[in-house]
Write a protein that holds these residues in place. Structure first.
Motif, PDB file in Angstrom:
ATOM      1  N   ALA A   1      61.200  35.599  25.640  1.00 54.08           N
ATOM      2  CA  ALA A   1      60.539  34.378  26.105  1.00 54.08           C
ATOM      3  C   ALA A   1      60.756  34.233  27.601  1.00 54.08           C
ATOM      4  O   ALA A   1      61.821  34.570  28.128  1.00 54.08           O
ATOM      5  N   LEU A   2      59.734  33.729  28.277  1.00 53.90           N
ATOM      6  CA  LEU A   2      59.767  33.547  29.734  1.00 53.90           C
ATOM      7  C   LEU A   2      58.847  32.392  30.071  1.00 53.90           C
ATOM      8  O   LEU A   2      57.653  32.425  29.745  1.00 53.90           O
ATOM      9  N   GLN A   3      59.395  31.337  30.700  1.00 50.90           N
ATOM     10  CA  GLN A   3      58.576  30.159  31.021  1.00 50.90           C
ATOM     11  C   GLN A   3      59.159  29.433  32.214  1.00 50.90           C
ATOM     12  O   GLN A   3      60.379  29.261  32.325  1.00 50.90           O
ATOM     13  N   ARG A   4      58.271  29.000  33.111  1.00 52.78           N
ATOM     14  CA  ARG A   4      58.680  28.183  34.254  1.00 52.78           C
ATOM     15  C   ARG A   4      58.883  26.736  33.809  1.00 52.78           C
ATOM     16  O   ARG A   4      58.233  26.262  32.879  1.00 52.78           O
ATOM     17  N   ASN A   5      59.772  26.052  34.535  1.00 52.96           N
ATOM     18  CA  ASN A   5      59.970  24.628  34.271  1.00 52.96           C
ATOM     19  C   ASN A   5      58.717  23.868  34.707  1.00 52.96           C
ATOM     20  O   ASN A   5      58.265  24.027  35.849  1.00 52.96           O
ATOM     21  N   PRO A   6      58.112  23.049  33.826  1.00 47.36           N
ATOM     22  CA  PRO A   6      56.866  22.362  34.204  1.00 47.36           C
ATOM     23  C   PRO A   6      57.042  21.370  35.341  1.00 47.36           C
ATOM     24  O   PRO A   6      56.053  21.028  35.999  1.00 47.36           O
ATOM     25  N   PHE A   7      58.263  20.907  35.598  1.00 47.28           N
ATOM     26  CA  PHE A   7      58.507  19.959  36.695  1.00 47.28           C
ATOM     27  C   PHE A   7      58.980  20.666  37.967  1.00 47.28           C
ATOM     28  O   PHE A   7      58.692  20.208  39.068  1.00 47.28           O
ATOM     29  N   PHE A   8      59.718  21.759  37.826  1.00 46.18           N
ATOM     30  CA  PHE A   8      60.239  22.520  38.960  1.00 46.18           C
ATOM     31  C   PHE A   8      59.857  23.986  38.768  1.00 46.18           C
ATOM     32  O   PHE A   8      60.633  24.772  38.193  1.00 46.18           O
ATOM     33  N   PRO A   9      58.655  24.388  39.229  1.00 47.66           N
ATOM     34  CA  PRO A   9      58.166  25.745  38.953  1.00 47.66           C
ATOM     35  C   PRO A   9      59.015  26.850  39.568  1.00 47.66           C
ATOM     36  O   PRO A   9      58.903  28.006  39.144  1.00 47.66           O
ATOM     37  N   LYS A  10      59.866  26.543  40.546  1.00 48.34           N
ATOM     38  CA  LYS A  10      60.721  27.572  41.131  1.00 48.34           C
ATOM     39  C   LYS A  10      61.810  28.025  40.157  1.00 48.34           C
ATOM     40  O   LYS A  10      62.384  29.097  40.336  1.00 48.34           O
ATOM     41  N   ASN A  11      62.103  27.222  39.176  1.00 49.50           N
ATOM     42  CA  ASN A  11      63.116  27.559  38.180  1.00 49.50           C
ATOM     43  C   ASN A  11      62.427  27.977  36.892  1.00 49.50           C
ATOM     44  O   ASN A  11      61.476  27.319  36.460  1.00 49.50           O
ATOM     45  N   PHE A  12      62.889  29.057  36.294  1.00 50.44           N
ATOM     46  CA  PHE A  12      62.274  29.540  35.060  1.00 50.44           C
ATOM     47  C   PHE A  12      63.360  29.904  34.045  1.00 50.44           C
ATOM     48  O   PHE A  12      64.514  30.168  34.397  1.00 50.44           O
ATOM     49  N   LEU A  13      62.946  29.893  32.783  1.00 50.09           N
ATOM     50  CA  LEU A  13      63.839  30.112  31.643  1.00 50.09           C
ATOM     51  C   LEU A  13      63.518  31.448  31.000  1.00 50.09           C
ATOM     52  O   LEU A  13      62.340  31.799  30.817  1.00 50.09           O
ATOM     53  N   THR A  14      64.566  32.215  30.666  1.00 47.15           N
ATOM     54  CA  THR A  14      64.396  33.473  29.946  1.00 47.15           C
ATOM     55  C   THR A  14      65.319  33.498  28.734  1.00 47.15           C
ATOM     56  O   THR A  14      66.378  32.875  28.738  1.00 47.15           O
ATOM     57  N   VAL A  15      64.886  34.234  27.718  1.00 47.09           N
ATOM     58  CA  VAL A  15      65.695  34.411  26.508  1.00 47.09           C
ATOM     59  C   VAL A  15      65.673  35.884  26.153  1.00 47.09           C
ATOM     60  O   VAL A  15      64.612  36.514  26.065  1.00 47.09           O
ATOM     61  N   GLY A  16      66.857  36.440  25.978  1.00 48.29           N
ATOM     62  CA  GLY A  16      67.003  37.831  25.571  1.00 48.29           C
ATOM     63  C   GLY A  16      68.412  38.032  25.049  1.00 48.29           C
ATOM     64  O   GLY A  16      69.317  37.257  25.364  1.00 48.29           O
ATOM     65  N   ASP A  17      68.625  39.069  24.272  1.00 56.32           N
ATOM     66  CA  ASP A  17      69.902  39.355  23.603  1.00 56.32           C
ATOM     67  C   ASP A  17      70.456  38.096  22.947  1.00 56.32           C
ATOM     68  O   ASP A  17      69.811  37.512  22.098  1.00 56.32           O
ATOM     69  N   TRP A  18      71.623  37.621  23.384  1.00 55.98           N
ATOM     70  CA  TRP A  18      72.259  36.476  22.711  1.00 55.98           C
ATOM     71  C   TRP A  18      72.332  35.240  23.602  1.00 55.98           C
ATOM     72  O   TRP A  18      73.035  34.297  23.279  1.00 55.98           O
ATOM     73  N   THR A  19      71.629  35.220  24.724  1.00 57.41           N
ATOM     74  CA  THR A  19      71.763  34.111  25.663  1.00 57.41           C
ATOM     75  C   THR A  19      70.398  33.626  26.142  1.00 57.41           C
ATOM     76  O   THR A  19      69.404  34.342  26.064  1.00 57.41           O
ATOM     77  N   ALA A  20      70.407  32.391  26.650  1.00 56.47           N
ATOM     78  CA  ALA A  20      69.271  31.831  27.390  1.00 56.47           C
ATOM     79  C   ALA A  20      69.745  31.591  28.821  1.00 56.47           C
ATOM     80  O   ALA A  20      70.853  31.084  29.033  1.00 56.47           O
TER      81      ALA A  20
END
Length: 601
Positions: free
Chosen positions: A369-388
């Motif tokens: 999973a990969l998604q930018r924060n809708p309020f702060f597009p410079k920050n994005f979220l990733t999910v892989g292995d056992w962590t976010a």
């Protein structure tokens, strides 16, 4: 309790009454051991046996029969006319109205109703019926509410052979419908009788899907068009792209050609922000990102190979698992790969090599999973292995925030569309975690056991209240989130912005410190190389230094022998001369010694 047997006995036949009293202990018999019997003693092997004193219990699950309901509609037309009057005939209705208006009861009735209506109008002017009272108290009550989520509906795969829900997409108009893609991603594990269909569900009617999508190959991903709610685009297991218009039925309107499609399953497809609203782009594990126009799917409009060497070599390309596109940044997009890298790209770059801008490395396995924060597009979220992990575009060495390692794999994640500090994750053990990083960073604010099977997909409605989770056995579970997690809190934007900025600065300081340590280590290694080179040069002149030291030693010995001979011949006359010669000899020796030491060093 029934009495089945009765025993009758006289009190005199009970025997003598027992009377007990306290007294000190007394040894009645003392048997001494016999050594002769010790040889006959058989030592048995010890064995531990566990016993359960509780009654055996068993647990069973019983599912009630599903209640099937049908939606019916009813039309209400204008009424209140006499039977001999046709409401559709304008002349008859006008004639009847004039007749009624001439009656005396009509005027009296209007006068009576007028006073009642006047009272209601004055009341409405005096009191605002829409005014919210005690708003502050309501905010306090909401803030004290514990995080919670409740299951609204479960949408089950109607086929006998259950398949994994690999992708979900909410209808853009209000989220009344949910599109689900069903596919078994196991390699060569699809049974012959497995269905290829995917479905569009009406969330109020979980008994049967509203519409069936019939692709030629199982759909791995699916996405509604945000500009046209009747159109969908999907990526197939065989690499093809399919386009549907729900007004034309269940069959796809158009397919992409096999020779110009992906070589591997299409794991993600997203609509682009364009004037026509017909452009999309897709990613696959074959290492390509392809751009499409659904009006002409015969071949892609553009192609990008994810070669980290920026040479366009497909054999070295990174397999793509996830995609991210932010409409506010139409030229930028990001790709999550199988190797744990996030590739940041620029579509409008002049050359193919410049399209790959940079990479972010932080996961040990595929980025699901990969998604930018809708309020702060410079920050994005990733999910892989056992962590976010939460990243900042400015920091490429490491993420600015991350969760601790979980006990099972994380398969999908997304941000809340209404709260900048809340995001959702799903795990292989069937648990949905809701994180509020302003409240707690180490643990999720709420964990919900959604299913006994693994959860593979996740999508949040635009209002942030409904969450859809897709499981391995083909169940799409709809959960309603409490208002505390789905309502924007006071000063939340500013607090979240300050947190992201603070963590970004911290990582920048740590990165600068690491760079400084690496420079110091490099300078030390260069200095050690120079010292080794100097030592090698010193070894070349070693023979000269030894010869010089020998000459200085022999000169000192000869000076000492001359001094002793003169002292024996004329001890009184040559005392002064001998002292001078000795001093000169010593000085010459010191000079030679110092010279030798200098050369050795």
């Amino acid at each position: 309790m029934e009495i089945t047997h009765v025993y009758a006995k006289l009190r005199s036949e009970f025997g003598r009454q027992c009377l007990f009293s306290d007294r000190p202990e007394e040894v009645m018999v003392d048997i001494h051991p016999e050594p002769s019997l010790a040889s006959q003693f058989i030592l048995k092997t010890r064995k531990d046996q566990g016993l359960q004193a509780c009654r055996d219990m068993s647990e069973h699950q019983v599912n009630t029969e599903r209640f099937e309901s049908n939606s019916c509609g009813m039309n209400h037309v204008e009424g209140g006319w006499p039977k001999d009057i046709n409401p559709k005939d304008v002349e008859q209705t006008i004639r009847f109205r004039k007749k009624v208006e001439k009656e005396e009861n009509y005027i009296n009735c209007l006068q009576h109703l007028g006073s009642v209506m006047e009272h209601c109008i004055k009341q409405n002017n005096a009191i605002d019926i829409y005014q919210q009272y005690f708003e502050e108290d309501e905010e306090l009550e909401e803030s004290s509410e514990l995080p919670s989520a409740k299951t609204i509906n479960i949408l089950r795969d109607p086929n006998e052979v259950k398949r994994t829900i690999t992708s979900l997409s909410w209808h853009p108009d209000g989220g009344r419908k949910l599109a689900a893609a069903y596919c078994n991603l196991g390699f060569q594990k699809n049974p012959k009788d497995m269905s290829l269909d995917s479905y569009i569900w009406e969330i109020e009617n979980p008994s049967c899907p509203e519409m069936t999508l019939k692709p030629e190959s199982p759909l791995v991903c699916l996405d509604y068009n945000p500009k046209d709610p009747h159109t969908l685009v999907g990526g197939s297991y065989n690499g093809q792209i399919a386009y549907w218009d729900t007004r034309r039925g269940s069959q796809p309107v158009e397919y992409s050609s096999l020779e110009h499609s992906h070589r591997d399953p299409v794991y993600k497809i997203i609509w682009l922000q364009s004037k026509t609203g017909t452009e999309a782009f897709s990613a696959s594990t074959d290492g390509q990102v392809l751009w499409w126009d659904v009006r002409k799917l015969s071949e892609p409009t553009e192609r990008l190979v994810l070669d980290p060497g920026r040479e366009g070599n497909l054999d070295r390309a990174l397999g793509a698992i996830s995609l991210e596109f932010e409409p506010t940044m139409p030229t930028k997009f990001m790709v999550g790969t199988e190797q744990g890298l996030v590739v940041s790209c620029n579509r409008k770059a002049k050359t193919a090599a410049e399209k790959i801008v940079c990479t972010y490395d932080g996961h040990h396995g595929p980025i699901y999973a990969l998604q930018r924060n809708p309020f702060f597009p410079k920050n994005f979220l990733t999910v892989g292995d056992w962590t976010a992990r939460i990243w900042s575009e400015d920091i490429k060495e490491s993420s600015i925030m991350w969760t601790k390692y979980q006990m099972s794999y994380l398969m999908d994640a997304c941000w809340s569309p209404v709260r900048p500090s809340v995001f959702f994750t799903v795990k292989m053990e069937g648990v949905l975690d809701i994180w509020d990083i302003l409240f707690k960073q180490s643990d999720p604010s709420l964990s919900v056991k959604v299913s006994d099977k693994a959860l593979y997909s996740l999508r949040v409605q635009d209002n942030g209240q409904l969450v859809a989770c897709g499981s391995q056995n083909g169940e799409a579970t709809l959960l309603e989130i409490c208002s505390g997690l789905s309502t924007l809190q006071k000063n939340e934007k500013s607090l979240a912005a300050a947190m992201f900025e603070r963590e970004t600065k911290r990582e920048k300081i740590l990165e600068a410190r690491q760079r400084e340590i690496r420079l110091k280590e490099r300078s030390r290694s260069e200095q050690s190389r120079e010292d080794e080179a100097g030592r090698e040069d010193g070894e070349d002149n070693l023979e000269q230094l030894i010869a010089r030291a020998e000459n200085d030693f022999y000169s000192l010995v000869e000076a000492e022998m001359r001094r002793r001979e003169r002292r024996e011949e004329t001890p009184q006359e040559n005392d002064v001369c001998d002292e001078r010669e000795v001093q000169n000899g010593v000085e010459n020796g010191k000079t030679g010694d110092e010279t030798g030491n200098t050369d050795l060093s």
